[in-house]
Design a protein around this motif. Structure first.
Motif, PDB file in Angstrom:
ATOM      1  N   LEU A  39      49.350  48.665  35.987  1.00 52.02           N
ATOM      2  CA  LEU A  39      48.348  47.517  36.979  1.00 52.02           C
ATOM      3  C   LEU A  39      48.119  47.193  36.895  1.00 52.02           C
ATOM      4  O   LEU A  39      47.214  45.638  37.273  1.00 52.02           O
ATOM      5  N   GLN A  40      47.205  46.814  35.539  1.00 51.48           N
ATOM      6  CA  GLN A  40      45.507  46.460  34.801  1.00 51.48           C
ATOM      7  C   GLN A  40      46.303  44.810  34.729  1.00 51.48           C
ATOM      8  O   GLN A  40      45.819  44.022  34.331  1.00 51.48           O
ATOM      9  N   GLU A  41      47.466  45.306  34.306  1.00 50.77           N
ATOM     10  CA  GLU A  41      48.295  43.849  32.555  1.00 50.77           C
ATOM     11  C   GLU A  41      49.194  43.420  34.412  1.00 50.77           C
ATOM     12  O   GLU A  41      49.522  41.361  33.940  1.00 50.77           O
ATOM     13  N   ASP A  42      49.997  43.685  34.986  1.00 54.62           N
ATOM     14  CA  ASP A  42      51.045  43.594  35.710  1.00 54.62           C
ATOM     15  C   ASP A  42      49.729  42.779  37.238  1.00 54.62           C
ATOM     16  O   ASP A  42      50.469  41.548  37.471  1.00 54.62           O
ATOM     17  N   LEU A  43      49.042  43.287  37.619  1.00 56.59           N
ATOM     18  CA  LEU A  43      48.306  43.032  38.877  1.00 56.59           C
ATOM     19  C   LEU A  43      46.354  42.770  37.955  1.00 56.59           C
ATOM     20  O   LEU A  43      46.270  43.305  38.904  1.00 56.59           O
ATOM     21  N   PRO A  44      46.268  42.078  36.969  1.00 57.95           N
ATOM     22  CA  PRO A  44      44.443  41.294  37.033  1.00 57.95           C
ATOM     23  C   PRO A  44      43.665  41.555  38.495  1.00 57.95           C
ATOM     24  O   PRO A  44      43.420  40.662  38.737  1.00 57.95           O
ATOM     25  N   THR A  46      39.905  40.795  40.133  1.00 55.69           N
ATOM     26  CA  THR A  46      38.995  39.953  39.574  1.00 55.69           C
ATOM     27  C   THR A  46      37.709  40.633  40.554  1.00 55.69           C
ATOM     28  O   THR A  46      37.948  41.297  41.150  1.00 55.69           O
ATOM     29  N   GLU A  47      36.618  40.238  40.532  1.00 56.90           N
ATOM     30  CA  GLU A  47      35.046  41.060  40.801  1.00 56.90           C
ATOM     31  C   GLU A  47      35.039  41.210  42.788  1.00 56.90           C
ATOM     32  O   GLU A  47      34.682  40.995  43.258  1.00 56.90           O
ATOM     33  N   GLU A  48      36.472  39.778  42.739  1.00 55.65           N
ATOM     34  CA  GLU A  48      36.832  39.222  44.135  1.00 55.65           C
ATOM     35  C   GLU A  48      37.325  40.170  44.900  1.00 55.65           C
ATOM     36  O   GLU A  48      37.327  39.380  46.400  1.00 55.65           O
ATOM     37  N   ASP A  49      38.161  40.842  44.397  1.00 49.14           N
ATOM     38  CA  ASP A  49      39.203  41.456  45.598  1.00 49.14           C
ATOM     39  C   ASP A  49      39.520  42.098  46.364  1.00 49.14           C
ATOM     40  O   ASP A  49      37.808  42.953  45.738  1.00 49.14           O
ATOM     41  N   MET A  50      39.310  42.700  47.169  1.00 47.24           N
ATOM     42  CA  MET A  50      39.306  43.755  47.577  1.00 47.24           C
ATOM     43  C   MET A  50      40.241  44.377  47.941  1.00 47.24           C
ATOM     44  O   MET A  50      41.285  44.571  48.511  1.00 47.24           O
ATOM     45  N   LEU A  51      40.076  45.880  47.908  1.00 47.51           N
ATOM     46  CA  LEU A  51      41.207  46.981  47.461  1.00 47.51           C
ATOM     47  C   LEU A  51      41.323  48.037  48.936  1.00 47.51           C
ATOM     48  O   LEU A  51      39.718  48.753  49.135  1.00 47.51           O
ATOM     49  N   ALA A  64      40.921  53.938  40.619  1.00 51.57           N
ATOM     50  CA  ALA A  64      39.675  54.466  39.730  1.00 51.57           C
ATOM     51  C   ALA A  64      40.961  53.092  38.365  1.00 51.57           C
ATOM     52  O   ALA A  64      40.341  52.732  37.712  1.00 51.57           O
ATOM     53  N   ILE A  65      42.436  53.777  38.228  1.00 46.45           N
ATOM     54  CA  ILE A  65      42.438  53.646  36.550  1.00 46.45           C
ATOM     55  C   ILE A  65      42.720  52.225  36.480  1.00 46.45           C
ATOM     56  O   ILE A  65      41.739  50.779  35.818  1.00 46.45           O
ATOM     57  N   TRP A  66      43.622  51.602  37.736  1.00 49.77           N
ATOM     58  CA  TRP A  66      44.023  49.797  37.802  1.00 49.77           C
ATOM     59  C   TRP A  66      42.889  49.599  37.877  1.00 49.77           C
ATOM     60  O   TRP A  66      42.323  48.074  36.959  1.00 49.77           O
ATOM     61  N   SER A  67      40.979  50.009  38.509  1.00 53.64           N
ATOM     62  CA  SER A  67      39.854  48.530  39.283  1.00 53.64           C
ATOM     63  C   SER A  67      38.713  49.425  37.398  1.00 53.64           C
ATOM     64  O   SER A  67      37.827  48.621  37.616  1.00 53.64           O
ATOM     65  N   GLU A  68      39.244  49.690  36.827  1.00 52.74           N
ATOM     66  CA  GLU A  68      37.954  50.248  35.447  1.00 52.74           C
ATOM     67  C   GLU A  68      37.475  48.529  35.024  1.00 52.74           C
ATOM     68  O   GLU A  68      37.987  48.032  34.861  1.00 52.74           O
ATOM     69  N   GLY A  69      36.115  48.673  35.009  1.00 50.50           N
ATOM     70  CA  GLY A  69      35.304  48.104  34.664  1.00 50.50           C
ATOM     71  C   GLY A  69      35.423  46.935  35.821  1.00 50.50           C
ATOM     72  O   GLY A  69      34.791  45.865  35.465  1.00 50.50           O
ATOM     73  N   ILE A  70      35.940  47.255  36.714  1.00 52.58           N
ATOM     74  CA  ILE A  70      36.129  45.271  37.941  1.00 52.58           C
ATOM     75  C   ILE A  70      35.156  46.283  38.587  1.00 52.58           C
ATOM     76  O   ILE A  70      35.320  47.210  39.668  1.00 52.58           O
ATOM     77  N   GLN A  71      34.094  45.242  39.581  1.00 52.58           N
ATOM     78  CA  GLN A  71      33.475  45.600  40.367  1.00 52.58           C
ATOM     79  C   GLN A  71      34.166  45.223  41.462  1.00 52.58           C
ATOM     80  O   GLN A  71      33.215  44.081  42.230  1.00 52.58           O
TER      81      GLN A  71
END
Length: 191
Positions: A39-44, A46-51, A64-71
């Motif tokens: 998912l990190q590659e398919d749907l990168p 940004t910090e602006e995103d909300m999940l 947690a895995i998909w958003s690793e390193g993204i606040q």
């Protein structure tokens, strides 16, 4: 606004059904971990995103895995928790679909924000066996809330039955289990 529904990665409860459906609080499998990484590659993000995330371990691990390193903002809500599709009043919630408590989520997943605006009964009972009309009574204000977030897109990480229930409600089309998404598949819907 665009809602992007994503099904969690493969969980332990899918390994040997129907027996594995009795696993309480299943983790992602190795395959599910790889799917979440993809998912990190398919749907990168940004910090602006909300999940918006279901309060079940496999969805929390996927995000947690998909958003690793993204606040980005990650909100856990029972309004996207497991839901049977189609509904059958004779069925009950399987152990694999029971919600984690808010306390456990806060302890094990401190990077998430807990939705404290939903009624306590949704945190204890979820939406899994909720009759269709009652689901609609909760889902419509939830979708309005999503729209009020004034974002171009909002990600919802959930479960096959839940995603299909929301897709049916939003589209007005009759769907079946054949419409279920595969693990980490996504569906985009306009609100």
């Amino acid at each position: 606004m665009e809602l992007i529904f994503i099904r969690h990665g493969a969980g332990e409860h899918t390994l040997h059904p129907p027996e594995s459906l009795q696993i309480r609080d299943p983790h992602l499998t190795d395959q599910g971990i790889e799917q979440a990484k993809q998912l990190q590659e398919d749907l990168p993000l940004t910090e602006e995103d909300m999940l918006l995330v279901s309060p079940v371990r496999r969805t929390l691990e996927t995000v947690a895995i998909w958003s690793e390193g993204i606040q980005c903002k990650k909100l856990v809500s029972p309004l996207v928790s497991p839901r049977m599709f189609p509904q059958n009043p004779e069925w009950s919630t399987l152990p694999c679909d029971r919600l984690l408590s808010r306390g456990l989520i806060e302890e094990e997943f401190p990077m998430y924000t807990i939705d404290d605006t939903t009624p306590e009964t949704l945190w204890t009972d979820g939406i899994n066996t909720m009759p269709e009309e009652l689901f609609k009574e909760h889902a419509e204000p939830f979708l309005s809330w999503c729209k009020s977030q004034e974002r171009d897109r909002l990600y919802i990480v959930s479960h096959d039955g839940t995603i299909t229930s929301y897709r049916q409600l939003i589209s007005g089309k009759r769907l079946t289990r054949k419409d279920f998404p595969k693990e980490t598949a996504s569906f985009k819907l306009k609100l």
